[in-house]
Design a protein around this motif. Structure first.
Motif, PDB file in Angstrom:
ATOM      1  N   ARG A 116       0.834  -1.209   0.000  1.00 36.41           N
ATOM      2  CA  ARG A 116       0.000   0.000   0.000  1.00 36.41           C
ATOM      3  C   ARG A 116       0.870   1.263   0.000  1.00 36.41           C
ATOM      4  N   GLU A 117       1.958   1.241   0.758  1.00 34.54           N
ATOM      5  CA  GLU A 117       2.840   2.406   0.828  1.00 34.54           C
ATOM      6  C   GLU A 117       3.484   2.674  -0.527  1.00 34.54           C
ATOM      7  N   PHE A 118       3.897   1.609  -1.210  1.00 35.87           N
ATOM      8  CA  PHE A 118       4.543   1.766  -2.513  1.00 35.87           C
ATOM      9  C   PHE A 118       3.566   2.289  -3.559  1.00 35.87           C
ATOM     10  N   LEU A 119       2.329   1.786  -3.513  1.00 31.66           N
ATOM     11  CA  LEU A 119       1.348   2.183  -4.518  1.00 31.66           C
ATOM     12  C   LEU A 119       0.877   3.620  -4.329  1.00 31.66           C
ATOM     13  N   GLY A 120       0.980   4.121  -3.090  1.00 34.08           N
ATOM     14  CA  GLY A 120       0.609   5.510  -2.848  1.00 34.08           C
ATOM     15  C   GLY A 120      -0.844   5.785  -3.183  1.00 34.08           C
ATOM     16  N   ALA A 121      -1.064   6.730  -4.087  1.00 33.54           N
ATOM     17  CA  ALA A 121      -2.425   7.137  -4.439  1.00 33.54           C
ATOM     18  C   ALA A 121      -3.211   5.986  -5.061  1.00 33.54           C
ATOM     19  N   SER A 122      -2.507   5.057  -5.711  1.00 26.80           N
ATOM     20  CA  SER A 122      -3.185   3.934  -6.357  1.00 26.80           C
ATOM     21  C   SER A 122      -3.635   2.878  -5.363  1.00 26.80           C
ATOM     22  N   ALA A 123      -3.227   3.003  -4.096  1.00 20.08           N
ATOM     23  CA  ALA A 123      -3.565   1.999  -3.079  1.00 20.08           C
ATOM     24  C   ALA A 123      -5.055   1.983  -2.762  1.00 20.08           C
ATOM     25  N   GLY A 124      -5.784   2.961  -3.267  1.00 21.86           N
ATOM     26  CA  GLY A 124      -7.217   3.003  -3.023  1.00 21.86           C
ATOM     27  C   GLY A 124      -7.944   1.795  -3.576  1.00 21.86           C
ATOM     28  N   MET A 125      -7.352   1.148  -4.585  1.00 25.71           N
ATOM     29  CA  MET A 125      -8.018  -0.024  -5.156  1.00 25.71           C
ATOM     30  C   MET A 125      -7.803  -1.266  -4.286  1.00 25.71           C
ATOM     31  N   LEU A 126      -6.941  -1.159  -3.258  1.00 24.98           N
ATOM     32  CA  LEU A 126      -6.752  -2.272  -2.325  1.00 24.98           C
ATOM     33  C   LEU A 126      -7.658  -2.078  -1.109  1.00 24.98           C
ATOM     34  N   LYS A 127      -8.925  -1.924  -1.373  1.00 24.48           N
ATOM     35  CA  LYS A 127      -9.867  -1.714  -0.278  1.00 24.48           C
ATOM     36  C   LYS A 127     -10.057  -2.992   0.521  1.00 24.48           C
ATOM     37  N   VAL A 128     -10.387  -2.818   1.793  1.00 21.35           N
ATOM     38  CA  VAL A 128     -10.593  -3.970   2.671  1.00 21.35           C
ATOM     39  C   VAL A 128     -11.789  -4.775   2.176  1.00 21.35           C
ATOM     40  N   THR A 129     -11.589  -6.061   1.933  1.00 20.95           N
ATOM     41  CA  THR A 129     -12.650  -6.933   1.450  1.00 20.95           C
ATOM     42  C   THR A 129     -13.377  -7.588   2.627  1.00 20.95           C
ATOM     43  N   ASN A 130     -14.518  -8.201   2.339  1.00 19.14           N
ATOM     44  CA  ASN A 130     -15.252  -8.912   3.390  1.00 19.14           C
ATOM     45  C   ASN A 130     -14.431 -10.069   3.936  1.00 19.14           C
ATOM     46  N   LEU A 131     -13.683 -10.749   3.045  1.00 20.56           N
ATOM     47  CA  LEU A 131     -12.848 -11.866   3.493  1.00 20.56           C
ATOM     48  C   LEU A 131     -11.764 -11.374   4.447  1.00 20.56           C
ATOM     49  N   ALA A 132     -11.221 -10.191   4.187  1.00 24.36           N
ATOM     50  CA  ALA A 132     -10.209  -9.617   5.073  1.00 24.36           C
ATOM     51  C   ALA A 132     -10.805  -9.299   6.440  1.00 24.36           C
ATOM     52  N   LYS A 133     -12.075  -8.857   6.449  1.00 18.62           N
ATOM     53  CA  LYS A 133     -12.732  -8.599   7.732  1.00 18.62           C
ATOM     54  C   LYS A 133     -12.951  -9.896   8.503  1.00 18.62           C
ATOM     55  N   TYR A 134     -13.305 -10.959   7.769  1.00 15.62           N
ATOM     56  CA  TYR A 134     -13.507 -12.259   8.417  1.00 15.62           C
ATOM     57  C   TYR A 134     -12.208 -12.778   9.015  1.00 15.62           C
ATOM     58  N   LYS A 135     -11.114 -12.600   8.279  1.00 14.66           N
ATOM     59  CA  LYS A 135      -9.830 -13.115   8.788  1.00 14.66           C
ATOM     60  C   LYS A 135      -9.403 -12.363  10.040  1.00 14.66           C
ATOM     61  N   THR A 136      -9.695 -11.065  10.098  1.00 11.47           N
ATOM     62  CA  THR A 136      -9.379 -10.293  11.309  1.00 11.47           C
ATOM     63  C   THR A 136     -10.188 -10.800  12.493  1.00 11.47           C
ATOM     64  N   THR A 137     -11.458 -11.107  12.248  1.00 12.28           N
ATOM     65  CA  THR A 137     -12.319 -11.638  13.308  1.00 12.28           C
ATOM     66  C   THR A 137     -11.797 -12.973  13.816  1.00 12.28           C
ATOM     67  N   VAL A 138     -11.429 -13.864  12.890  1.00  5.45           N
ATOM     68  CA  VAL A 138     -10.907 -15.180  13.287  1.00  5.45           C
ATOM     69  C   VAL A 138      -9.583 -15.028  14.025  1.00  5.45           C
ATOM     70  N   GLN A 139      -8.742 -14.111  13.566  1.00  9.51           N
ATOM     71  CA  GLN A 139      -7.471 -13.852  14.250  1.00  9.51           C
ATOM     72  C   GLN A 139      -7.707 -13.466  15.701  1.00  9.51           C
ATOM     73  N   MET A 140      -8.627 -12.546  15.933  1.00 12.22           N
ATOM     74  CA  MET A 140      -8.869 -12.045  17.286  1.00 12.22           C
ATOM     75  C   MET A 140      -9.491 -13.111  18.180  1.00 12.22           C
ATOM     76  N   ILE A 141     -10.395 -13.919  17.617  1.00 12.62           N
ATOM     77  CA  ILE A 141     -10.990 -15.004  18.404  1.00 12.62           C
ATOM     78  C   ILE A 141      -9.920 -16.019  18.778  1.00 12.62           C
ATOM     79  N   ALA A 142      -9.057 -16.376  17.829  1.00 11.60           N
ATOM     80  CA  ALA A 142      -7.986 -17.339  18.084  1.00 11.60           C
ATOM     81  C   ALA A 142      -7.047 -16.838  19.179  1.00 11.60           C
ATOM     82  N   ILE A 143      -6.671 -15.576  19.098  1.00 15.24           N
ATOM     83  CA  ILE A 143      -5.764 -15.000  20.085  1.00 15.24           C
ATOM     84  C   ILE A 143      -6.413 -14.976  21.464  1.00 15.24           C
ATOM     85  N   ALA A 144      -7.704 -14.625  21.530  1.00 15.62           N
ATOM     86  CA  ALA A 144      -8.408 -14.598  22.810  1.00 15.62           C
ATOM     87  C   ALA A 144      -8.450 -15.992  23.433  1.00 15.62           C
ATOM     88  N   VAL A 145      -8.700 -17.023  22.619  1.00 17.07           N
ATOM     89  CA  VAL A 145      -8.736 -18.399  23.127  1.00 17.07           C
ATOM     90  C   VAL A 145      -7.360 -18.818  23.636  1.00 17.07           C
TER      91      VAL A 145
END
Length: 227
Positions: A116-145
């Motif tokens: 994202r840092e390298f792409l600069g202004a073009s990084a806007g097309m790397l928007k957070v996807t639903n799958l990325a949100k799911y992986k964050t949720t699973v990460q946090m649940i795993a860490i809590a357990v």
């Protein structure tokens, strides 16, 4: 920069990330485990709450959009470093079941951030996807357990404290009647750890998939111009 409740929650989550690590410097276990678990779960819940409130109250802002993923990554990365350290504290070798998925997650987060840092202004097309949100949720649940296992481990040690080694081995082998529910609690504790490890591996797979997805989307911007 707008100071509203959603943004304040995001800032507090960012502050909580190093706070989880600092707890282990100033508190002994299992107090540190308990407080770290509660702090991490509370901070993780704000990840859902700040976005929900921002959309509900129409208080979405550039500051919140920028800081939210940073706070998530800081929480996950710092917590993983702690868990890797705790899982190998009394061992001569690293625990591969924890180290390998943690490495995948850390590598992906660094790679995508650099992309994202390298792409600069073009990084806007790397928007957070639903799958990325799911992986964050699973990460946090795993860490809590996995943090919870540390709490259970200290209670387990209290159960077996002072128990003769021969009696302990007999209890665990089933040749002597269970004392203080040691066998059942040991199974529960180990089961908690197994669930946490499995969730961490699932999170690592989701993390790798989302990382590859972002890389594939960035390829058109990485090609050299034709001569």
């Amino acid at each position: 920069m707008t100071w509203n409740l959603p943004n304040i929650l995001t800032v507090l989550r960012l502050i909580a990330a190093p706070g989880v690590a600092i707890l282990f410097l100033y508190f002994q276990r299992p107090v540190a485990d308990w407080v770290a678990l509660i702090l991490f779960i509370t901070a993780a819940l704000t990840d859902f709450l700040d976005g929900y409130l921002a959309r509900l109250w129409k208080q979405e802002s550039k500051f919140g959009a920028m800081l939210d993923p940073i706070a998530d990554k800081a929480m996950v990365i710092i917590a993983l470093v702690i868990i890797v350290g705790l899982s190998t504290a009394d061992k001569l070798v690293m625990d591969a079941w924890i180290l390998l998925p943690a490495t995948v997650i850390l590598f992906r987060e660094v790679f995508v951030s650099g992309l994202r840092e390298f792409l600069g202004a073009s990084a806007g097309m790397l928007k957070v996807t639903n799958l990325a949100k799911y992986k964050t949720t699973v990460q946090m649940i795993a860490i809590a357990v996995l943090f919870a296992k540390g709490v259970f481990e200290h209670h387990y040690l209290n159960l077996v404290q002072g128990m003769d080694a021969e009696i302990y081995e007999g209890v665990m082998a089933g040749t002597i009647e269970d004392v203080n529910g040691v066998v059942g609690y040991a199974q529960f504790m180990n089961g908690t750890w197994t669930v946490g490890v499995v969730l961490l591996w699932i999170a690592a797979v989701l993390t790798a998939v989302t990382g590859w997805d972002y890389f594939a989307k960035s390829l058109p911007f990485l090609r050299e111009p034709k001569a």
